[in-house]
Design a protein around this motif. Structure first.
Motif, PDB file in Angstrom:
ATOM      1  N   ASP A 113     -46.080 -35.160  95.385  1.00  0.00           N
ATOM      2  CA  ASP A 113     -46.558 -35.901  94.309  1.00  0.00           C
ATOM      3  C   ASP A 113     -46.626 -37.343  94.526  1.00  0.00           C
ATOM      4  N   ASP A 114     -46.258 -37.909  95.380  1.00  0.00           N
ATOM      5  CA  ASP A 114     -46.255 -39.372  95.968  1.00  0.00           C
ATOM      6  C   ASP A 114     -47.398 -39.556  96.874  1.00  0.00           C
ATOM      7  N   ASN A 115     -47.726 -38.584  97.543  1.00  0.00           N
ATOM      8  CA  ASN A 115     -49.011 -38.606  98.244  1.00  0.00           C
ATOM      9  C   ASN A 115     -50.205 -38.491  97.442  1.00  0.00           C
ATOM     10  N   ALA A 116     -50.418 -37.719  96.624  1.00  0.00           N
ATOM     11  CA  ALA A 116     -51.210 -37.486  95.647  1.00  0.00           C
ATOM     12  C   ALA A 116     -51.469 -38.703  94.750  1.00  0.00           C
ATOM     13  N   ALA A 117     -50.529 -39.200  94.492  1.00  0.00           N
ATOM     14  CA  ALA A 117     -50.587 -40.767  93.582  1.00  0.00           C
ATOM     15  C   ALA A 117     -51.190 -41.550  94.299  1.00  0.00           C
ATOM     16  N   ALA A 118     -50.790 -41.666  95.834  1.00  0.00           N
ATOM     17  CA  ALA A 118     -51.266 -42.757  96.516  1.00  0.00           C
ATOM     18  C   ALA A 118     -52.696 -42.413  97.030  1.00  0.00           C
ATOM     19  N   LEU A 119     -52.933 -41.074  97.043  1.00  0.00           N
ATOM     20  CA  LEU A 119     -54.532 -40.953  97.322  1.00  0.00           C
ATOM     21  C   LEU A 119     -55.530 -41.188  96.145  1.00  0.00           C
ATOM     22  N   ARG A 120     -54.952 -41.396  94.895  1.00  0.00           N
ATOM     23  CA  ARG A 120     -55.566 -41.535  93.575  1.00  0.00           C
ATOM     24  C   ARG A 120     -55.760 -43.008  93.736  1.00  0.00           C
ATOM     25  N   GLU A 121     -54.578 -43.741  94.144  1.00  0.00           N
ATOM     26  CA  GLU A 121     -54.637 -45.054  93.793  1.00  0.00           C
ATOM     27  C   GLU A 121     -55.640 -45.805  94.898  1.00  0.00           C
ATOM     28  N   THR A 122     -55.747 -45.247  96.099  1.00  0.00           N
ATOM     29  CA  THR A 122     -56.405 -45.729  97.194  1.00  0.00           C
ATOM     30  C   THR A 122     -58.176 -45.599  96.701  1.00  0.00           C
ATOM     31  N   LEU A 123     -58.427 -44.350  96.011  1.00  0.00           N
ATOM     32  CA  LEU A 123     -59.651 -44.197  95.555  1.00  0.00           C
ATOM     33  C   LEU A 123     -60.166 -44.936  94.203  1.00  0.00           C
ATOM     34  N   ALA A 124     -59.249 -45.338  93.289  1.00  0.00           N
ATOM     35  CA  ALA A 124     -59.265 -45.693  92.013  1.00  0.00           C
ATOM     36  C   ALA A 124     -60.518 -46.673  91.873  1.00  0.00           C
ATOM     37  N   SER A 125     -60.409 -47.667  92.782  1.00  0.00           N
ATOM     38  CA  SER A 125     -61.503 -48.698  92.565  1.00  0.00           C
ATOM     39  C   SER A 125     -62.905 -48.182  92.941  1.00  0.00           C
ATOM     40  N   TYR A 126     -63.090 -47.295  93.764  1.00  0.00           N
ATOM     41  CA  TYR A 126     -64.142 -46.517  94.123  1.00  0.00           C
ATOM     42  C   TYR A 126     -64.839 -45.739  92.950  1.00  0.00           C
ATOM     43  N   ILE A 127     -63.772 -44.979  92.412  1.00  0.00           N
ATOM     44  CA  ILE A 127     -63.997 -44.125  91.257  1.00  0.00           C
ATOM     45  C   ILE A 127     -64.385 -44.916  89.736  1.00  0.00           C
TER      46      ILE A 127
END
Length: 71
Positions: A41-55
């Motif tokens: 769950d933590d790594n999935a959240a980190a991935l989403r956080e990293t991609l958030a500005s691109y999305i």
């Protein structure tokens, strides 16, 4: 004699075991390729956080059905 098979989901990023009922398989695509990765769950959240500005800056692609022409 009974046999029990236990499958353990492993985080593809850091190799840690994902406890039963936690974690997820995340699917994403880039450059025309589709991928999936099993993450805690933590790594999935980190991935989403990293991609958030691109999305946020991107536009969604709507899948369209192929139109077949009849002759």
């Amino acid at each position: 004699m009974a046999t029990r098979t236990i499958t353990t989901l492993v985080d593809d990023l850091d190799g840690s075991d994902i406890p039963r009922g936690l974690g997820e398989t995340v699917r994403f695509g880039i450059d025309g390729e589709n991928y999936e990765i099993d993450l805690t769950d933590d790594n999935a959240a980190a991935l989403r956080e990293t991609l958030a500005s691109y999305i946020e800056a991107a536009r969604p692609v709507i899948a369209s059905a192929s139109i077949r022409r009849l002759h």
